[in-house]
Design a protein around this motif. Structure first.
Motif, PDB file in Angstrom:
ATOM      1  N   MET A   1      49.232  19.685  43.484  1.00  0.00           N
ATOM      2  CA  MET A   1      48.854  18.674  44.146  1.00  0.00           C
ATOM      3  C   MET A   1      48.472  17.569  42.713  1.00  0.00           C
ATOM      4  N   THR A   2      48.795  16.291  43.088  1.00  0.00           N
ATOM      5  CA  THR A   2      48.698  15.299  42.024  1.00  0.00           C
ATOM      6  C   THR A   2      47.653  14.401  42.376  1.00  0.00           C
ATOM      7  N   ASP A   3      46.871  14.349  41.566  1.00  0.00           N
ATOM      8  CA  ASP A   3      45.663  13.038  41.776  1.00  0.00           C
ATOM      9  C   ASP A   3      46.256  11.778  41.908  1.00  0.00           C
ATOM     10  N   THR A 172      45.481  13.244  47.695  1.00  0.00           N
ATOM     11  CA  THR A 172      46.147  13.281  46.795  1.00  0.00           C
ATOM     12  C   THR A 172      47.286  12.425  46.786  1.00  0.00           C
TER      13      THR A 172
END
Length: 192
Positions: A1-3, A172
């Motif tokens: 998961m990407t910030d 996210t």
């Protein structure tokens, strides 16, 4: 998961002359870097065609106000620099993107996050998703001075940036990416 904060964003708002297709009379761009809303860049632009009475009633910009403003070609390099980001954000984004694509020709629009669509998906059950109603409900214009007002590019870009940050919250990047929002109708037609 990407910030979601891993991308650099630019929030844009354009005001037009009321002609079809609309020509640019005002543009504002607000960066969001590492989740922080930055300083606004804004320009008044002398359009090729005069501002219609209807458009003037919406945004309050008169032909006299843009009479001595630069034509777009004069500020194009500055606009391109301001738009240099990983993603673009706008409320009812197809309107702003359409004007920018016409004015910038070879500009490649980055990934787009439309706060109208995001709000429909992430804040379900609202009677309206108009920018003004969301700003009022969420208190997003608390410290803007009297010179900035709704339907002016600077005001709309700043509150759209705040709306995006509010909607992004602890989500996210994958959660924010465009997903079905219960229809693609637009609550806010191009008012210029």
């Amino acid at each position: 998961m990407t910030d979601w904060k891993s991308l650099n964003y630019v929030v844009v708002d354009v005001e037009g002359n009321g002609q079809q297709p609309p020509d640019l009379v005002e543009l504002a761009a607000v960066p969001i870097v590492a989740g922080v809303v930055g300083e606004t860049s804004s320009w008044l632009v002398k359009p090729d065609q005069p501002i219609s009475h209807f458009a003037r009633r919406i945004h309050g910009i008169s032909n006299e106000q843009v009479e001595d403003a630069p034509v777009f070609g004069y500020i194009e390099a500055d606009v391109r620099k301001a738009l240099d980001a990983s993603a673009l954000i706008a409320h009812n984004a197809h309107v702003d993107v359409g004007v920018l694509q016409r004015k910038l020709g070879d500009w490649e629009c980055p990934e787009v996050f439309d706060t109208l669509k995001l709000a429909r998906r992430l804040l379900p059950g609202r009677k309206t998703y108009k920018l003004g109603a969301l700003v009022e409900e969420l208190g997003l214009d608390h410290d803007l001075d009297g010179e900035d007002r709704p339907h002016r590019a600077t005001y709309d870009a700043i509150v759209t940036a705040r709306l995006f940050v509010h909607l992004a919250g602890r989500r996210t990047l994958e959660e924010l990416r465009d997903q079905p929002s219960g229809g693609d109708r637009d609550d806010e037609p191009a008012l210029f």
